[in-house]
Design a protein around this motif. Structure first.
Motif, short mmCIF file in Angstrom:
data_model
loop_
_atom_site.label_atom_id
_atom_site.label_comp_id
_atom_site.label_asym_id
_atom_site.label_seq_id
_atom_site.Cartn_x
_atom_site.Cartn_y
_atom_site.Cartn_z
N GLN A 278 0.73 -1.15 -0.10
CA GLN A 278 0.03 -0.17 -0.05
C GLN A 278 1.00 1.22 0.05
OE1 GLN A 278 -2.41 -0.33 3.44
NE2 GLN A 278 -3.65 -2.31 2.70
N SER A 279 0.28 2.46 -0.23
CA SER A 279 1.14 3.73 -0.19
C SER A 279 0.85 4.47 0.95
CB SER A 279 0.63 4.41 -1.52
OG SER A 279 -0.67 4.99 -1.50
N GLU A 280 0.18 3.72 1.98
CA GLU A 280 -0.07 4.21 3.24
C GLU A 280 0.91 3.97 4.46
OE1 GLU A 280 -3.12 2.98 6.85
OE2 GLU A 280 -4.13 3.43 4.86
N PRO A 281 1.53 4.96 5.04
CA PRO A 281 2.54 4.87 5.91
C PRO A 281 2.35 3.84 7.32
CG PRO A 281 2.13 7.25 5.70
CD PRO A 281 0.95 6.32 5.11
N VAL A 282 3.43 3.35 7.68
CA VAL A 282 3.24 2.40 8.56
C VAL A 282 2.64 2.97 9.92
CG1 VAL A 282 4.42 0.68 10.37
CG2 VAL A 282 5.11 0.88 7.88
N GLU B 96 -3.55 4.70 12.34
CA GLU B 96 -3.82 4.84 13.67
C GLU B 96 -3.37 6.23 14.19
OE1 GLU B 96 -3.40 0.37 12.90
OE2 GLU B 96 -2.27 2.34 12.30
N ALA B 97 -2.42 6.85 13.61
CA ALA B 97 -1.93 8.27 14.01
C ALA B 97 -2.86 9.33 13.68
CB ALA B 97 -0.54 8.42 13.51
N LEU B 98 -3.33 9.00 12.50
CA LEU B 98 -4.46 9.82 12.06
C LEU B 98 -5.81 9.94 12.61
CD1 LEU B 98 -4.95 11.95 9.73
CD2 LEU B 98 -5.91 10.24 8.27
N LEU C 243 -5.01 6.03 21.09
CA LEU C 243 -3.52 6.12 21.74
C LEU C 243 -3.01 4.70 21.98
CD1 LEU C 243 -1.02 7.78 22.49
CD2 LEU C 243 -2.07 8.07 24.88
N GLN C 244 -3.74 3.97 22.56
CA GLN C 244 -3.35 2.37 22.81
C GLN C 244 -3.15 1.59 21.62
OE1 GLN C 244 -2.19 1.49 25.97
NE2 GLN C 244 -1.47 -0.32 24.52
N SER C 245 -4.20 1.87 20.81
CA SER C 245 -3.97 1.48 19.45
C SER C 245 -2.87 1.61 18.44
CB SER C 245 -5.42 1.51 18.55
OG SER C 245 -5.11 0.98 17.42
N ARG D 66 -0.13 2.80 20.00
CA ARG D 66 1.13 2.31 20.59
C ARG D 66 1.40 1.16 20.26
NH1 ARG D 66 5.98 2.85 22.79
NH2 ARG D 66 6.29 1.75 24.64
N ASP D 67 0.29 0.04 20.28
CA ASP D 67 0.45 -1.16 19.97
C ASP D 67 1.09 -1.42 18.53
OD1 ASP D 67 -0.80 -1.95 22.44
OD2 ASP D 67 -2.63 -2.41 21.59
N CYS D 68 0.55 -0.46 17.62
CA CYS D 68 0.93 -0.50 16.25
C CYS D 68 2.45 -0.21 16.05
CB CYS D 68 0.27 0.29 15.45
SG CYS D 68 0.78 0.44 13.48
N VAL D 69 2.95 0.93 16.92
CA VAL D 69 4.49 1.27 16.80
C VAL D 69 5.32 0.21 17.46
CG1 VAL D 69 3.84 3.46 16.29
CG2 VAL D 69 4.40 2.66 18.82
N LEU D 70 4.79 -0.60 18.45
CA LEU D 70 5.38 -1.79 19.02
C LEU D 70 5.60 -2.82 18.13
CD1 LEU D 70 4.45 -1.49 22.76
CD2 LEU D 70 6.56 -0.88 21.80
#
Length: 74
Positions: free
Chosen positions: A12-16, A20-22, A42-44, A46-50
């Motif tokens: 996809q052309s969507e950032p990692v 969730e950030a948006l 925020l928790q979602s 956080r889970d994604c970046v981890l």
């Protein structure tokens, strides 16, 4: 794959973790402010970046960063 900044997913052309950030940013701008909803988002995020091992977000796209780096070296 270098994940020191938000990288683009291959399929996809969507950032990692971009969605969730948006979602979180849009949540904090809503009126009335729904703190519980924003905390869940925020928790979602956080889970994604981890899970994706993201170390840093950047609002500029990769091409602009490369152009800026090249310009500074010249």
């Amino acid at each position: 794959m270098d994940q020191s900044v938000v990288s683009q997913s291959k399929s996809q052309s969507e950032p990692v973790c971009g969605k969730e950030a948006l979602d979180l940013l849009n949540c904090v701008t809503q009126s009335p402010y729904d703190q519980d909803k924003c905390l869940r988002l925020l928790q979602s995020l956080r889970d994604c970046v981890l899970n994706k091992k993201v170390k840093m977000f950047s609002l500029t796209d990769q091409e602009q960063q490369e152009a800026n780096t090249t310009g500074k070296k010249a």
